[in-house]
Design a protein around this motif. Structure first.
Motif, short mmCIF file in Angstrom:
data_model
loop_
_atom_site.label_atom_id
_atom_site.label_comp_id
_atom_site.label_asym_id
_atom_site.label_seq_id
_atom_site.Cartn_x
_atom_site.Cartn_y
_atom_site.Cartn_z
N UNK B 261 1.27 -1.78 0.32
CA UNK B 261 0.44 -0.37 0.11
C UNK B 261 1.24 1.07 -0.14
N UNK B 262 1.21 2.56 -0.37
CA UNK B 262 1.15 3.60 -0.89
C UNK B 262 0.65 4.86 -0.51
N UNK B 286 4.29 6.77 2.31
CA UNK B 286 4.01 5.81 3.47
C UNK B 286 4.01 4.65 2.50
N UNK B 288 3.94 0.56 1.85
CA UNK B 288 4.11 -0.54 3.54
C UNK B 288 4.25 -2.07 2.40
N UNK B 355 -0.71 -4.67 8.72
CA UNK B 355 -0.96 -3.02 8.08
C UNK B 355 -0.46 -2.08 8.83
#
Lengths: 412, 412
Positions: B261-262, B286, B288, B355
């Motif tokens: 995920x971004x 961000x 992940x 997450x």
């Protein structure tokens, strides 16, 4: 036939006003109706008194200094601009136009010239709009575009009411804030605030009109979610939708018109946290073009892009149209007076449309209006770094003086 | 062999804590080291006293309530989470994990069970990080990831120092903020904070690890200019460059990994005015993923997109890497304890990677760690609307209790 303004005195007069509210960075901090603005107004009144002019201040603080003509009943020629500045603006924006108008009248005195028509030098209240909205407020009230009572109630960031500040500095005048009589013409010299003249190597701008503009505020409403635990396909990301529109707005002019400009200048994100998917994004769009049909097409395309982006991201949207200014075409007579003055003086005058609004926008609804632009180095504006060389101040002020004299008519 | 927790008492205990710092919107306003947090800590201490447990408070305010085992020298099993909340968070985030740990111990008492190992219930200080940075602070200090003296000096938005607030509420304890002894295992129940369990129809999450993350702050520096007078080709628009990167970040996961995920969560514009071309834009990224190599590839691509966007718009850029957390793989033993408890109880337990970071991130560096996730309705988190049904609280707390008992060992 030409009159030659006193270059050294022009520079001195520019420096006099630049000392009022001057910043360490060499610019101006002279917000409308501030103490510095009051001091600039007093200085303007002194200049008028020194020239033996009658000074009128209207109920919105607009200042008119009148030099009578041979025919006192002839419609006057109005020349001027504004003395207020941005929070950290340059010393030329507005002030150059007022100083050039003062120097025009002084030059008439130097030459002992009597004009056919009266000449009035004007200093408009609150052109900048950075303390009280909107910009071009004083000329707007004068021209009947705004209701004076509504504008009186505007407040600044500290909650001060405009009318109270006007009273406080002693510039709520007795005259009604409206044209006292029909005017023959309005002429305004202003720095270009863009790079066109410098890029084309021109000496002065012959302004043929002012672009129209359309402002909107767009809101995308998505869903705030944890940036780590929310899979990509599960997101309604308001910032991603907004980014699509920012990109589309950047591309818009390329498919609209040669002189279209389009900008997203302001954008805010909520909750605006590194690890939360953006929920609400608000941004502004600003589209300008000299042609009204092109503007309307631009707004349509912007709205289509907003709808498409919202659909892609699954967010809600709202478009609020916050400002619409029609484009202005200046009439031939004053524009040609400017063009001829530039040609007579041997300057390379370039015809152009102003991309920014000016007091001339409102004046154009009252009388035949035109503008002269001076070169803005690097196109810089609304910053202490704004710069117009003394040579460019002189050439543009000379064009203004000769064009104004042409319109006022010389009694031989 | 299974133990059955008291469902009604679980709900009552949840409601007791939810009344402390409860909001009108049905959520919690229980910022770390606030008066409400102090009250929640007092309540935790009362619970511990009611169960006859020894309570230790360490120098960073982390609270440990100990139930002795048959072998007092055996390494203890630590179970818990946090009682602090987001400014307007839900009643489950953190609290459910603490309540479930309390109910685990009460259930041991109900059954008269003696465990082989000591059991400790922990309430970590400042997991949320919304008043004082960073998140997971108390467990981080305890695990040696942060220096306690540096963390003491952190200040909130009003300038209050963390250590002063800790003193003020009376929770700066005497014990060193570090593991007093080797621990056998740490178990934590937490709401998922995402939609995975609900979407897959699972009952509980068997958490096998925590994604790693990379945070960066990107700055684009362009040139402020008038939106009306500056031709498009003359602009260095920092927001247009940023929009390119926002779009690229949205696309990034699709070409990186299934679980990547971004997010661009925060973005600010200067001067942020409708009629000024944006000069400076700062935004966060961000990224992940459970896999470190994928994370590094993601950061490389992000940097390439930043450079390309800066080049296209003619703006300068800077990328600051603000946070790097390695991904955590939980070891087999505690993960299998969770999986077996879920299977024994007849629940559909789904293996998944968290997450979000949790106190378990730091605990994992001290002892064998695993987590249980409860269903988060609609994946909502960090909002008053956060919701886990009582049925899901019960099932996940039951899994926690049975897994913890398995790890603690039952003396028959």
């Amino acid at each position: 036939m030409r009159i030659d303004i006193d270059r050294d005195r022009l520079v001195e007069t520019m420096e006099e006003q630049a000392a009022i509210g001057g910043t360490e960075g060499g610019g101006l901090h002279r917000l409308t109706l501030s103490d510095a603005d009051a001091e600039a107004r007093d200085w303007f009144a002194d200049c008028a008194a020194g020239m033996g002019l009658d000074l009128r201040v209207d109920a919105f603080g607009n200042m008119f200094a009148r030099r009578e003509g041979a025919d006192p009943d002839a419609e006057p020629v109005l020349v001027g601009s504004h003395l207020d500045s941005q929070p950290y603006g340059g010393i030329f924006d507005g002030a150059l136009g007022v100083v050039a108008a003062i120097e025009f009248v002084r030059t008439l005195d130097d030459y002992g010239i009597e004009t056919e028509r009266p000449v009035e030098v004007v200093n408009w209240t609150n052109e900048e709009g950075s303390r009280f909205p909107p910009a071009m407020q004083g000329s707007g009230v004068w021209a009947g575009a705004h209701d004076i009572e509504a504008e009186y109630e505007k407040t600044d960031a500290d909650g001060a009411r405009l009318v109270d500040e006007l009273e406080r500095i002693g510039y709520r005048g007795a005259d009604p804030a409206e044209p006292r009589e029909p005017y023959h013409a309005y002429l305004e010299l202003h720095p270009e605030q863009g790079p066109f003249l410098e890029e084309t190597g021109a000496d002065v701008g012959i302004v043929t009109g002012i672009v129209g503009l359309r402002w909107a505020e767009v809101t995308f409403e998505g869903q705030a979610n944890h940036s780590g635990t929310t899979p990509m396909h599960y997101r309604d990301d308001a910032l991603v939708a907004a980014a699509d529109v920012v990109t589309a707005i950047r591309r818009l002019p390329g498919s609209l018109g040669e002189r279209t400009v389009a900008t997203v200048g302001s954008l805010t994100v909520e909750p605006n946290s590194v690890n939360i998917v953006p929920e609400t994004v608000r941004f502004t769009t600003d589209i300008r073009d000299p042609d009204e049909a092109t503007l309307d097409r631009g707004v349509e395309r912007m709205e289509a892009e907003v709808a498409a982006a919202a659909d892609r991201e699954g967010v809600d949207y709202e478009v609020e149209h916050t400002m619409r200014a029609a484009s202005v075409d200046f009439p031939d007579r004053p524009v040609e007076a400017v063009a001829e003055a530039a040609a007579d003086l041997g300057y390379d005058g370039r015809r152009m449309v102003s991309g920014a609004g000016h007091d001339a926008t409102h004046a154009a609804s009252v009388c035949e209006t035109a503008m002269v632009f001076s070169v803005s180095e690097d196109g810089k504006s609304h910053t202490e770094d704004e710069f117009t060389s003394w040579a460019d101040c002189y050439s543009s002020a000379s064009v203004l003086a000769n064009a104004a004299l042409d319109l006022a008519g010389r009694v031989d």
